[in-house]
Design an enzyme around this catalytic site. Structure first.
Site, PDB file in Angstrom:
ATOM      1  N   ASP A 148       0.853  -1.186   0.000  1.00  0.00           N
ATOM      2  CA  ASP A 148       0.000   0.000   0.000  1.00  0.00           C
ATOM      3  C   ASP A 148       0.890   1.238   0.000  1.00  0.00           C
ATOM      4  OD1 ASP A 148      -3.014   0.852   0.562  1.00  0.00           O
ATOM      5  OD2 ASP A 148      -1.669   2.227   1.598  1.00  0.00           O
ATOM      6  N   GLU A 204      -4.555   2.532  -4.280  1.00  0.00           N
ATOM      7  CA  GLU A 204      -3.088   2.514  -4.245  1.00  0.00           C
ATOM      8  C   GLU A 204      -2.549   1.225  -3.644  1.00  0.00           C
ATOM      9  OE1 GLU A 204      -4.451   4.792  -0.538  1.00  0.00           O
ATOM     10  OE2 GLU A 204      -5.104   4.453  -2.598  1.00  0.00           O
TER      11      GLU A 204
END
Length: 635
Positions: free
Chosen positions: A482, A525
């Site tokens: 992440d 993301e």
């Protein structure tokens, strides 16, 4: 794809030409505007005869009209008398037109030489075949030598009464031009309706069905407002002719709101607009019933109010959903802005707030043309349409090949050159189809921004990889990544920099992996990796996983964007693994890796956490051996 673009361009040019021609049709030269020579009064008492009105004491009732056009707003409950002093006596080819089709009763009084009056009646309360001229607007041939006219009008709709004096030859040319414009406009609208209905038939997407119903109601509304339905569809249905415009307008309001709620996914993105939209649907239903069974004048007023409220609800809803990130709402906003603006202008005109002008009278046609074109293009921008086009192209190629094979049996010697050319064409078509299929496969399995596997494809591939690992007793590992502080990058530097960041990170991840490893964009993301054959000789899988995590951390830290070299990046990683022969559900592996990822987030970011697939045991081990870099590596 080029063929689709060409079709869209032709449709665009056709609609734009129709709109321009329609706007110009109302301003054709060759007629005399009689508004400056017109006086009027409302008959508020007992009904008056033409003899009373034309008498000297009756003429005192008339008042002069102020303004360039005669538009007295919505009808009052009293008849309207008009007196027109023609600018010059009529000749043998003079025609008089009231350029507004929605008048119920029109009584034209023409003075005769003996002092009496010739009375002619028309309007949509009279059968269409009784009209003096077969035309959608009330029109009359005048005898020569007439210098003044009296008109009595009684209607339930708008008192927009453009008065024109024509020469017959010019009038007939104007009618032909207008009919051509309407034919082009409604032909294009019907083509778009059938096109979207066909899409619904093949895709079974409710958006296309609701949109088709909306287009149908728009077509019928505009055709009834232009007098075309009374002229061509129900010329003898006099009671229905005046009720059709408010009825179809109300039905259109219901269909538009039903489509908007579904297309904008209001329940998900804009729940605060659901109740206003449903209230408009209820209001439209009530107005439709009112138009069928109630007072027509009151129903028209109600329909105009609800119609003007439409853009105050639907346009902000579209903008709100667009700003929340639902990209299809952008096309909705563009399309419905044009149409709802046309409705607003048309409603203001019918209410008497705007003058009679070709662009204003045709505002709904202009707005609807833009709306149908833009929204159809937005709805058609889907993968299913590409697949359908490929199927149609393949079918056409097969039909061509079949025809060529049938000819080959009888004319092989004479048609050799033609067959060779046809085969080249087929080969080119097949190559194009293969290219389109590869593109379609790429779009269906990979993320459009990063080029990595999309989430659905990754989950399918990992199932196959896990089965192979169990069969051959191979270790595997799952990693979740992440990007740290990505929201602040988007907020501070904009989505363009954010997209460049995601592309750069995805590229950096791929460079650190082997060809046999799987990598996908899990969402936003967040990325997910499957390391197949995660151990080497004399190594443990956890060592390979942690080493790979360290390389990924370093690769992300080293990233630089050419658009913003000063920007620095970091990522948090969570990993887990399976030893040879272990059988653990995929959901558990991903859940453990995700928990490890958020442990990295909570403990400072820019680091990696490696846990075994047993989450509870791994968590306790990480607490007891926080400094052991073999099991919990931080970067």
């Amino acid at each position: 794809m080029k063929r689709n673009s060409g079709t869209g361009l032709v449709t665009t040019l056709l609609l734009l030409f129709g709109m321009v021609a329609n706007a110009c049709a109302g301003q054709s030269p060759g007629f005399a505007d009689l508004a400056p020579q017109t006086r009027y009064f409302f008959e508020t008492g007992e009904p008056l005869t033409i003899e009373q009105v034309s008498a000297p004491q009756g003429r005192d009732r008339f008042q002069a009209h102020e303004g360039a056009t005669l538009n007295l707003g919505l009808a009052r409950r009293h008849p309207l008398w008009l007196h027109i002093a023609l600018p010059h006596p009529t000749h043998a080819h003079s025609l008089f037109e009231i350029a507004y089709p929605l008048l119920d009763h029109v009584d034209l009084y023409i003075p005769r030489e003996d002092g009496r009056f010739e009375r002619r009646q028309t309007g949509d309360a009279h059968p269409f075949h009784q009209r003096d001229i077969d035309y959608r607007n009330p029109s009359f041939r005048l005898p020569p030598g007439v210098s003044e006219l009296y008109i009595r009008v009684q209607t339930s709709g708008s008192l927009a009464i453009p008065l024109r004096l024509w020469d017959e030859e010019i009038f007939l040319a104007h009618v032909a031009n207008t009919e051509w414009v309407f034919g082009a406009y409604y032909g294009a609208m019907l083509a778009m309706l059938l096109y979207n209905l066909l899409l619904f038939t093949f895709l079974l997407d409710r958006s296309y069905l609701l949109y088709t119903l909306s287009i149908s109601s728009v077509i019928l509304t505009l055709a009834s407002l232009n007098g075309l339905t009374f002229q061509h569809l129900w010329p003898e249905a006099t009671s229905w002719a005046s009720r059709a415009p408010p009825f179809f307008t109300a039905v259109g309001i219901v269909c538009i709101n039903a489509f908007s709620s579904h297309f904008l996914r209001m329940e998900e993105y804009a729940r605060q607009f659901l109740i206003p939209s449903r209230m408009l649907m209820i209001g439209g239903t009530i107005c439709a019933l009112w138009a069928l069974f109630g007072n027509i004048t009151d129903s028209i007023r109600a329909v105009i109010i609800v119609g003007v409220l439409n853009p105050l609800v639907l346009l902000p809803a579209g903008i709100y959903v667009w700003r929340k990130g639902y990209v299809p709402a952008r096309g909705y906003v563009y399309a419905w802005t044009a149409f709802l603006a046309g409705i607003t202008v048309k409603g203001a005109f019918l209410w008497g707030l705007l003058p009679t002008h070709a662009g204003i009278v045709s505002s709904m046609e202009i707005g609807s043309a833009f709306e149908v074109l833009l929204l159809s293009m937005a709805l058609a921008d889907r993968i299913n349409l590409i697949r359908r086009n490929n199927e149609l192209a393949q079918q056409a190629a097969n039909e061509t090949l079949s025809r060529l094979n049938d000819r080959l049996e009888s004319v092989v010697n004479q048609r050799t050159a033609e067959l060779e050319e046809a085969n080249k064409h087929i080969e080119a078509t097949n190559l194009e189809l293969e290219k389109q299929n590869r593109l379609l496969y790429q779009m269906a399995t990979h993320d459009g921004l990063t080029g990595l596997l999309n989430r659905k494809t990754f989950m399918t591939r990992i199932q196959t990889a896990m089965e192979e690992a169990r069969r051959y007793r191979l270790p595997v590992a799952v990693m979740m990544l992440d990007l740290d502080n990505f929201k602040s990058i988007n907020d501070r530097y904009g989505h363009q920099i954010g997209d460049q960041t995601l592309k750069a990170v995805a590229s950096a991840i791929r460079r650190q992996l082997r060809d046999s490893d799987l990598c996908g964009r899990y969402g936003g993301e967040e990325f997910v990796i499957l390391l197949g054959h995660a151990s080497q000789r004399d190594s443990h899988p956890e060592e390979i996983v942690c080493a790979t995590a360290e390389r990924l951390l370093a690769a992300v830290r080293a990233l630089r964007l050419s658009a913003n070299p000063a920007l620095r990046f970091s990522t948090s990683i969570g990993s887990t693994w399976l030893h040879s022969g272990e059988r653990v559900p995929i959901e558990r592996l991903i859940g453990t890796a995700d928990a490890a990822l958020y442990h990295s987030k909570r403990t400072g970011k820019d680091r990696a956490t490696c846990w075994p697939h047993d989450f509870q045991t791994s968590f306790e081990a990480s607490q007891n051996r926080a400094g052991d870099s073999g099991k919990a590596a931080s970067g």
